[in-house]
Scaffold this motif. Structure first.
Motif, PDB file in Angstrom:
ATOM      1  N   HIS A  78       0.872  -1.179   0.000  1.00  0.00           N
ATOM      2  CA  HIS A  78       0.000   0.000   0.000  1.00  0.00           C
ATOM      3  C   HIS A  78       0.905   1.224   0.000  1.00  0.00           C
ATOM      4  N   PRO A  79       1.472   1.568  -1.169  1.00  0.00           N
ATOM      5  CA  PRO A  79       2.572   2.537  -1.218  1.00  0.00           C
ATOM      6  C   PRO A  79       2.176   4.009  -1.221  1.00  0.00           C
ATOM      7  N   SER A  80       0.919   4.329  -0.958  1.00  0.00           N
ATOM      8  CA  SER A  80       0.515   5.741  -0.936  1.00  0.00           C
ATOM      9  C   SER A  80       0.946   6.378   0.381  1.00  0.00           C
ATOM     10  N   VAL A  81       2.259   6.495   0.561  1.00  0.00           N
ATOM     11  CA  VAL A  81       2.831   7.002   1.803  1.00  0.00           C
ATOM     12  C   VAL A  81       3.890   8.046   1.478  1.00  0.00           C
ATOM     13  N   THR A  82       4.361   8.737   2.507  1.00  0.00           N
ATOM     14  CA  THR A  82       5.464   9.669   2.324  1.00  0.00           C
ATOM     15  C   THR A  82       6.775   8.886   2.325  1.00  0.00           C
ATOM     16  N   PHE A  83       7.842   9.537   1.913  1.00  0.00           N
ATOM     17  CA  PHE A  83       9.147   8.879   1.901  1.00  0.00           C
ATOM     18  C   PHE A  83       9.561   8.489   3.317  1.00  0.00           C
ATOM     19  N   THR A  84       9.300   9.374   4.270  1.00  0.00           N
ATOM     20  CA  THR A  84       9.646   9.086   5.666  1.00  0.00           C
ATOM     21  C   THR A  84       8.877   7.870   6.172  1.00  0.00           C
ATOM     22  N   GLU A  85       7.586   7.796   5.853  1.00  0.00           N
ATOM     23  CA  GLU A  85       6.773   6.653   6.271  1.00  0.00           C
ATOM     24  C   GLU A  85       7.266   5.363   5.618  1.00  0.00           C
ATOM     25  N   LEU A  86       7.706   5.464   4.387  1.00  0.00           N
ATOM     26  CA  LEU A  86       8.207   4.291   3.672  1.00  0.00           C
ATOM     27  C   LEU A  86       9.458   3.733   4.357  1.00  0.00           C
ATOM     28  N   ILE A  99      12.769   3.040  16.654  1.00  0.00           N
ATOM     29  CA  ILE A  99      12.777   3.684  15.340  1.00  0.00           C
ATOM     30  C   ILE A  99      12.542   5.184  15.495  1.00  0.00           C
ATOM     31  N   GLY A 100      13.355   5.979  14.802  1.00  0.00           N
ATOM     32  CA  GLY A 100      13.263   7.428  14.911  1.00  0.00           C
ATOM     33  C   GLY A 100      12.049   8.004  14.204  1.00  0.00           C
ATOM     34  N   LYS A 101      11.942   9.328  14.231  1.00  0.00           N
ATOM     35  CA  LYS A 101      10.789  10.000  13.639  1.00  0.00           C
ATOM     36  C   LYS A 101      11.167  10.839  12.420  1.00  0.00           C
ATOM     37  N   SER A 102      12.294  11.503  12.459  1.00  0.00           N
ATOM     38  CA  SER A 102      12.666  12.374  11.347  1.00  0.00           C
ATOM     39  C   SER A 102      13.288  11.574  10.210  1.00  0.00           C
ATOM     40  N   LYS A 103      13.250  12.153   9.015  1.00  0.00           N
ATOM     41  CA  LYS A 103      13.815  11.482   7.847  1.00  0.00           C
ATOM     42  C   LYS A 103      15.305  11.241   8.020  1.00  0.00           C
ATOM     43  N   GLU A 104      16.007  12.214   8.565  1.00  0.00           N
ATOM     44  CA  GLU A 104      17.449  12.091   8.727  1.00  0.00           C
ATOM     45  C   GLU A 104      17.809  10.937   9.665  1.00  0.00           C
ATOM     46  N   ILE A 387       3.605 -12.318  19.608  1.00  0.00           N
ATOM     47  CA  ILE A 387       4.586 -11.275  19.309  1.00  0.00           C
ATOM     48  C   ILE A 387       4.736 -10.355  20.521  1.00  0.00           C
ATOM     49  N   VAL A 388       5.848  -9.667  20.573  1.00  0.00           N
ATOM     50  CA  VAL A 388       6.102  -8.680  21.621  1.00  0.00           C
ATOM     51  C   VAL A 388       5.987  -7.298  20.991  1.00  0.00           C
ATOM     52  N   VAL A 389       5.134  -6.464  21.550  1.00  0.00           N
ATOM     53  CA  VAL A 389       4.848  -5.150  20.979  1.00  0.00           C
ATOM     54  C   VAL A 389       6.097  -4.278  20.996  1.00  0.00           C
ATOM     55  N   GLU A 390       6.339  -3.624  19.862  1.00  0.00           N
ATOM     56  CA  GLU A 390       7.465  -2.712  19.739  1.00  0.00           C
ATOM     57  C   GLU A 390       6.957  -1.284  19.643  1.00  0.00           C
ATOM     58  N   SER A 391       7.854  -0.344  19.794  1.00  0.00           N
ATOM     59  CA  SER A 391       7.494   1.069  19.775  1.00  0.00           C
ATOM     60  C   SER A 391       6.797   1.446  18.472  1.00  0.00           C
ATOM     61  N   GLY A 392       5.710   2.195  18.586  1.00  0.00           N
ATOM     62  CA  GLY A 392       4.991   2.676  17.417  1.00  0.00           C
ATOM     63  C   GLY A 392       3.955   1.720  16.869  1.00  0.00           C
TER      64      GLY A 392
END
Length: 536
Positions: A78-86, A99-104, A387-392
């Motif tokens: 479902h590729p209708s996402v932003t680059f950061t989301e991808l 997992i971080g939040k910013s693109k960098e 499964i063990v829940v991870e951040s996000g």
């Protein structure tokens, strides 16, 4: 339903992608062998394009099972996402923590992950399905990605899989860099008539039969002419033809049956049957069965059986409902055994909204919880994974990851299997979640006195009961709405259909509803669906 009648070991024409059923036309073989080779000898980007229904997704799964353990894969459908989301999704699917939040930050984490793969002599291959839906901005960023992960780019490959529009999109201004870096391109064309006939025979051979044993030559010719070389259309036509043949007790499907199937499917089947949107959504629901319409003869047979049963009840009790009654029950205890909603708390606007939709519906006010002795026996699905829940992560995210789709019915299934969760929108990092397998047994509920009901689906509003009330195959059945409080502020609604005299009758009704695309658990969408957010 028809496997035993025709002597099949399994259904030969399911739409869901099963690699063992992949028929290797020359383009399919070339794309499979070439893609595997390109992953082993990395090229930055590869593309596979073809019309809707030509077998691109089943090709992806066939590639997956042929890759060695040194290749880690991520599948984005479902590729209708932003680059950061991808990038975030790639890291999440690779089981990365914190997992971080910013693109960098995300790009740095991706680079670090690929460095680890390099040290272990491993490669990450990312498959992006429906690539034609990628936003232009994301495609531009992907064209520059190699520069941002320099030194490890040979351990990272992206395979674009999409419709021919993807190639057209690459010619847009700003995408020249990406287009030039796609070193290998494959096109999956429709099958020829001869290949279509071989395709039918190949799938039947896997199921333990042959085309000549179950089809007349004219029937095969009509199917191949009408499908225009699109495998998914062939599957739909053959599957429905067998269903109708089974209803008519015909051991061999002839051209009359095929002709009737085509008419039953709401007009001529174009090679994008009946629209790109519908077939795309079908394909997105991985391993989920979908059929557009159940043949008239099978439905008529079931309706006749129900009417006969109703006549007997009428003679015995003097009452026969001509239309299903819609009732609202104020407790979910009849399904889960837990009181989720107070018996004195009125569910807002339920009766009003239902009366507006259908003045003939009978609406009950919420009632007290049923005694424990009246609770149904509800078979829990087979456990797939803990499964063990991870951040996000959220329950919806987990449904998307493990079932390749998400809706309220699937979330409801996970909640049932994890009764300690009292807020559908909140799970804790480190919490263990049981993820059950999807089976139709989950939808069948046995009540005292040996009666059965079907859990048709769970929705955000009670109005979806109308979708089932209008179904001919459910005529004479009662439609119940069971509110379930899933968070301090949210109430969802389970639609229950009944009653059935035995499990087999309930199971057959599920097969028919599933075939008509009306069961969200199997990727179906009720006919009155207007806003996807209403059902999750």
């Amino acid at each position: 339903m028809y496997n035993e009648f025709y002597g099949f070991s399994e259904k030969p024409f399911e739409i869901t992608p099963d690699p063992k059923f992949l028929y290797f036309s020359p383009p399919h073989r070339e794309a499979l062998d070439g893609t595997i080779k390109s992953i082993k000898n990395p090229s930055p980007f590869t593309s596979i394009t073809g019309e809707v229904g030509t077998g691109k997704t089943i090709l992806i799964y066939s590639i997956f099972i042929r890759l060695d353990e040194k290749v880690k894969t991520t599948f984005i459908f479902h590729p209708s996402v932003t680059f950061t989301e991808l990038i975030r999704y790639i890291l999440q699917d690779s089981h990365q923590k914190r997992i971080g939040k910013s693109k960098e930050v995300l790009l740095r984490q991706l680079n670090e992950y690929l460095l680890k793969k390099l040290a272990m002599d491993e490669t990450l291959a990312v498959f992006i399905d429906e690539a034609q839906n990628l936003p232009k901005e994301v495609m531009e960023e992907l064209g520059k990605l190699e520069e941002k992960i320099s030194g490890v780019s040979d351990r990272f490959q992206i395979i674009f899989v999409g419709q021919p529009e993807f190639e057209g999109k690459l010619s847009s201004p700003g995408l020249k860099q990406l287009s030039q870096r796609i070193g290998i391109k494959y096109q999956i064309r429709p099958l020829t008539k001869e290949e279509s006939m071989e395709y039918i025979d190949y799938r039947l051979t896997i199921a333990g039969s042959r085309a000549s044993e179950v089809f007349t030559p004219n029937a095969i010719s009509m199917i191949t002419d009408h499908a225009k070389g699109i495998p998914r259309v062939i599957n739909i036509l053959c599957d429905n033809a067998f269903l109708m043949g089974y209803g008519l007790s015909r051991k061999k499907v002839d051209s009359d049956i095929v002709s009737q199937v085509i008419k039953e499917m709401e007009g001529p089947v174009s090679h994008k049957l009946p629209s790109t949107e519908i077939l795309t959504s079908v394909k997105r629901f991985h391993w989920i069965s979908f059929r557009h319409h159940s043949p008239r003869w099978t439905i008529s047979f079931l309706i006749l059986s129900l009417l006969c049963l109703g006549g007997l009840v009428h003679l015995m009790h003097g009452t026969l409902q001509r239309n299903p009654a819609v009732s609202v029950v104020g407790s979910i205890e009849s399904i889960t055994g837990n009181t989720e909603i107070s018996s004195t708390k009125r569910v807002p606007k339920v009766s009003d909204s239902l009366r507006k939709q259908d003045s003939r519906s009978t609406v009950l006010q919420p009632v007290s919880p049923s005694p424990a002795s009246q609770s149904p026996k509800h078979e829990k699905p087979e456990l797939a994974e803990i499964i063990v829940v991870e951040s996000g992560q959220s329950i919806s995210f987990l449904a998307q990851k493990y079932y390749r789709m998400t809706n309220l019915t699937l979330v409801d299934l996970i909640l049932d299997f994890n009764p300690e969760i009292n807020n559908a929108h909140l799970i804790q990092v480190g919490q263990k979640i049981r993820i059950p397998k999807i089976t139709k047994e989950y939808l069948i509920n046995e009540f005292p006195d040996h009666i059965w009901k079907i859990h048709a689906g769970t929705f955000r509003t009670p109005g979806f009961a109308k979708s089932y009330r209008n179904e001919p195959i459910l005529k004479g059945k009662t439609i119940e709405i069971l509110p379930r409080k899933v968070s301090p502020t949210d109430i969802w609604y389970r639609v229950m259909v009944g009653t059935f005299d035995n499990r087999d009758e309930a199971s057959k009704a599920i097969d028919l509803l599933k075939g008509k695309g009306l069961l969200p658990l199997f990727g179906g969408i009720p006919k009155t669906e207007r806003d996807p957010s209403d059902w999750g």
